[in-house]
Design a protein around this motif. Structure first.
Motif, PDB file in Angstrom:
ATOM      1  N   TYR A 162       0.830  -1.203   0.000  1.00  0.00           N
ATOM      2  CA  TYR A 162       0.000   0.000   0.000  1.00  0.00           C
ATOM      3  C   TYR A 162       0.868   1.258   0.000  1.00  0.00           C
ATOM      4  O   TYR A 162       0.643   2.186  -0.776  1.00  0.00           O
ATOM      5  N   VAL A 163       1.889   1.282   0.850  1.00  0.00           N
ATOM      6  CA  VAL A 163       2.785   2.442   0.935  1.00  0.00           C
ATOM      7  C   VAL A 163       3.532   2.634  -0.387  1.00  0.00           C
ATOM      8  O   VAL A 163       3.668   3.762  -0.877  1.00  0.00           O
ATOM      9  N   LEU A 164       4.014   1.558  -0.972  1.00  0.00           N
ATOM     10  CA  LEU A 164       4.710   1.656  -2.258  1.00  0.00           C
ATOM     11  C   LEU A 164       3.794   2.195  -3.347  1.00  0.00           C
ATOM     12  O   LEU A 164       4.214   3.001  -4.181  1.00  0.00           O
ATOM     13  N   ALA A 165       2.543   1.769  -3.349  1.00  0.00           N
ATOM     14  CA  ALA A 165       1.582   2.254  -4.339  1.00  0.00           C
ATOM     15  C   ALA A 165       1.336   3.754  -4.167  1.00  0.00           C
ATOM     16  O   ALA A 165       1.288   4.497  -5.152  1.00  0.00           O
ATOM     17  N   ARG A 192       2.264   6.656  -6.947  1.00  0.00           N
ATOM     18  CA  ARG A 192       1.257   7.594  -7.469  1.00  0.00           C
ATOM     19  C   ARG A 192       1.637   9.047  -7.230  1.00  0.00           C
ATOM     20  O   ARG A 192       1.288   9.927  -8.016  1.00  0.00           O
ATOM     21  N   GLN A 193       2.348   9.296  -6.148  1.00  0.00           N
ATOM     22  CA  GLN A 193       2.741  10.661  -5.799  1.00  0.00           C
ATOM     23  C   GLN A 193       4.102  11.046  -6.389  1.00  0.00           C
ATOM     24  O   GLN A 193       4.572  12.167  -6.191  1.00  0.00           O
TER      25      GLN A 193
END
Length: 56
Positions: A11-14, A18-19
């Motif tokens: 989740y953190v990597l995604a 995206r940012q």
């Protein structure tokens, strides 16, 4: 527990992707800042030692 931590990492990597965050670069910068940081010990200013926290 390991599977849940992997879910969090994914989740953190995604989010970072995206940012447009260079997570590896940010991690290296943070590690360098932490090397220079003065760390307080548990009990200073009322903090709890993580070993005193309830197990979930």
């Amino acid at each position: 527990m390991a599977e849940e931590l992997v879910d969090i990492a994914i989740y953190v990597l995604a989010i970072a992707n995206r940012q447009g965050i260079d997570l590896e670069g940010a991690l290296r910068e943070k590690e360098a800042r932490n090397e220079e940081r003065t760390w307080r010990t548990a009990g200073e200013q009322g903090e709890k030692d993580v070993r005193d926290l309830p197990h979930v």
